[in-house]
Design a protein around this motif. Structure first.
Motif, mmCIF file in Angstrom:
data_model
loop_
_atom_site.group_PDB
_atom_site.id
_atom_site.type_symbol
_atom_site.label_atom_id
_atom_site.label_comp_id
_atom_site.label_asym_id
_atom_site.label_seq_id
_atom_site.Cartn_x
_atom_site.Cartn_y
_atom_site.Cartn_z
ATOM 1 N N ASN A 1 1.318 -0.880 2.026
ATOM 2 C CA ASN A 1 0.449 -2.036 2.263
ATOM 3 C C ASN A 1 0.081 -2.739 0.967
ATOM 4 O OD1 ASN A 1 0.428 -1.847 5.050
ATOM 5 N ND2 ASN A 1 -1.373 -0.519 5.110
ATOM 6 N N LYS B 1 2.976 -4.791 0.056
ATOM 7 C CA LYS B 1 3.096 -5.958 0.938
ATOM 8 C C LYS B 1 2.091 -7.033 0.567
ATOM 9 C CE LYS B 1 1.623 -5.372 5.125
ATOM 10 N NZ LYS B 1 1.556 -4.895 6.534
ATOM 11 N N TRP B 2 0.888 -6.604 0.166
ATOM 12 C CA TRP B 2 -0.158 -7.572 -0.164
ATOM 13 C C TRP B 2 -0.092 -8.040 -1.612
ATOM 14 C CZ3 TRP B 2 -3.852 -3.498 2.251
ATOM 15 C CH2 TRP B 2 -3.767 -3.567 3.652
ATOM 16 N N GLY C 1 -3.155 -0.257 8.726
ATOM 17 C CA GLY C 1 -3.178 -1.500 7.955
ATOM 18 C C GLY C 1 -4.275 -2.449 8.390
#
Length: 427
Positions: free
Chosen positions: A164, A167-168, A270
């Motif tokens: 995560n 991804k961020w 998430g």
């Protein structure tokens, strides 16, 4: 007895960090009567608060292994951790209490010893020569008796999913300013940056108070405050809440209504970005998710303050009213062995670290990183109730949950907290 403030390397050696994954903050039934202790001749009642799926399974394996040794048979009774914590004083003061309990070292154990409720297990320590003086200190009452057998310890940190963060487009922060920046970025993705699980586990909020206090005011001030040698209305304490208020907009608003187990699920799904929690949360996580879990050290706020970390020590104590004293001590002696502690580690999430210096912890990147963080700390604290008492914990629960709801009432909250704490200290 306050948390150990002695030489750090001595303490870490006692934790197995210079040589060598958990328990959290659930009355055994018997054939005599509900809630009674020794169920029958030759049987010991073990009261456990380790109620998450993996931890409970590990305890069942542990008890099964001991029951094959030929000693007194142990009957395990597992109770939800919050029920356990609130009922523990009732268990210990009942006419026929359970024999042995999972719980915590340090001040919290000593608070029960001061009421003459715990068995003196000094003779058990005769076989624990490989445990350090630091571990002995944590397990010794203010009256000088050994009243606790430590079996594991763990660490707290800001946990997150590596996938995560990638991804961020964020990386683990080191400073408070970097932490706030990460919160802003995650929030811009439509995700609550900080998870919290207060539901029926309001004590989780104490970790935020502990860490902000030791980062801003230092571990010695923190210990003194929790020992009744300070005042919650002190401007230094208010500074903790002022700093905390800076990140309140980033907390998951839903987290006030469910416990840490559900907050764990939210993190893994998430639905939140980060979670300040102890490694015991991994016992509520699917094992196939563990490789994607990582953590970072709680952000540094004032570089001039020596860095302290929370590394609670867990284990067992026994009721002073046990009927089978020899059988109880034999069981506790076995629990202190590397063999017994490795059984628990291997059958749980693997994030607890054996207290026995000869015990082997899981050789995973997560555990190695946790060990390194604790080893690099200037000081070690336990946790709010462990550095004070179970009786003081509800005062923190009330104050901190109210602060999260009404942060503009800091002065009144601290005044009420001090009044409630004074009643505990005078009791």
């Amino acid at each position: 007895m306050t948390a150990l403030a002695a030489d750090r390397r001595t303490f870490l050696k006692g934790l197995g960090l210079l040589g060598a994954a958990t328990l959290v903050p659930g009355c055994a039934t018997s054939s005599k009567s509900p809630g009674s202790g020794s169920a029958a001749s030759g049987e010991l009642a073990l009261q456990s608060n380790l109620s998450s799926e993996q931890a409970k399974a590990a305890m069942e394996k542990l008890v099964a292994a001991y029951n094959k040794t030929g000693g007194s048979q142990v009957k395990l009774n597992t109770v939800a951790s919050e029920i356990f914590r609130t009922q523990l004083p009732t268990y210990l003061t009942s006419a026929n209490p359970p024999d042995v309990y999972t719980w915590y070292a340090g001040s919290v154990a000593d608070s029960y010893a001061k009421k003459d409720l715990l068995l003196d297990v000094s003779s058990v320590w005769d076989s624990m020569g490989n445990y350090s003086k630091a571990m002995q200190t944590l397990s010794t009452s203010s009256a000088g008796q050994k009243i606790f057998v430590p079996t594991s310890y763990y660490w707290w940190g800001m946990f997150y999913r590596k996938s995560n963060f990638a991804k961020w487009g964020v990386t683990p922060p080191k400073t408070w300013a970097e932490f706030v920046a990460v919160c802003k970025t995650i929030q811009s993705k439509g995700i609550p940056p900080i998870g919290i699980g207060l539901g029926d586990t309001p004590w989780v909020a104490s970790a935020w108070f502990d860490y902000l206090n030791i980062r801003i005011n230092g571990a010695p001030f923190h210990r003194q405050l929790l020992a009744g040698q300070g005042n919650f209305t002190d401007p230094k304490v208010k500074a903790v809440f002022t700093k905390w208020r800076e990140v309140l907009p980033y907390f998951d608003p839903k987290g006030k209504s469910f416990p840490f187990q559900e907050a764990t699920s939210a993190l893994l799904a998430g639905k939140t970005g980060m979670f300040l929690i102890g490694t015991f949360f991994a016992d509520s996580a699917p094992k196939d998710a563990l490789d994607d879990i990582d953590f970072f050290q709680f952000p540094i706020i004032d570089p001039a303050v020596p860095v302290a970390e929370e590394a609670p020590t867990d284990g067992y104590f026994a009721s002073k009213k046990v009927q089978d004293v020899d059988g109880t001590k034999k069981f506790l002696t076995w629990l202190a062995t590397a063999e017994a502690q490795e059984i628990y580690v291997q059958n749980s999430s693997g994030t607890a670290i054996p207290a026995n210096p000869d015990g082997k912890s899981a050789d995973t990147p997560l555990v190695r990183k946790g060990k390194a963080m604790i080893e690099g700390a200037a000081e070690i604290t336990q946790f709010f109730n462990r550095d004070s008492s179970d009786a003081l914990q509800p005062t923190a629960d009330a104050a901190l949950t109210k602060f999260l709801d009404k942060p503009d009432q800091i002065d009144k909250i601290l005044a009420d907290w001090q009044a409630a704490a004074q009643k505990v200290f005078k009791a």
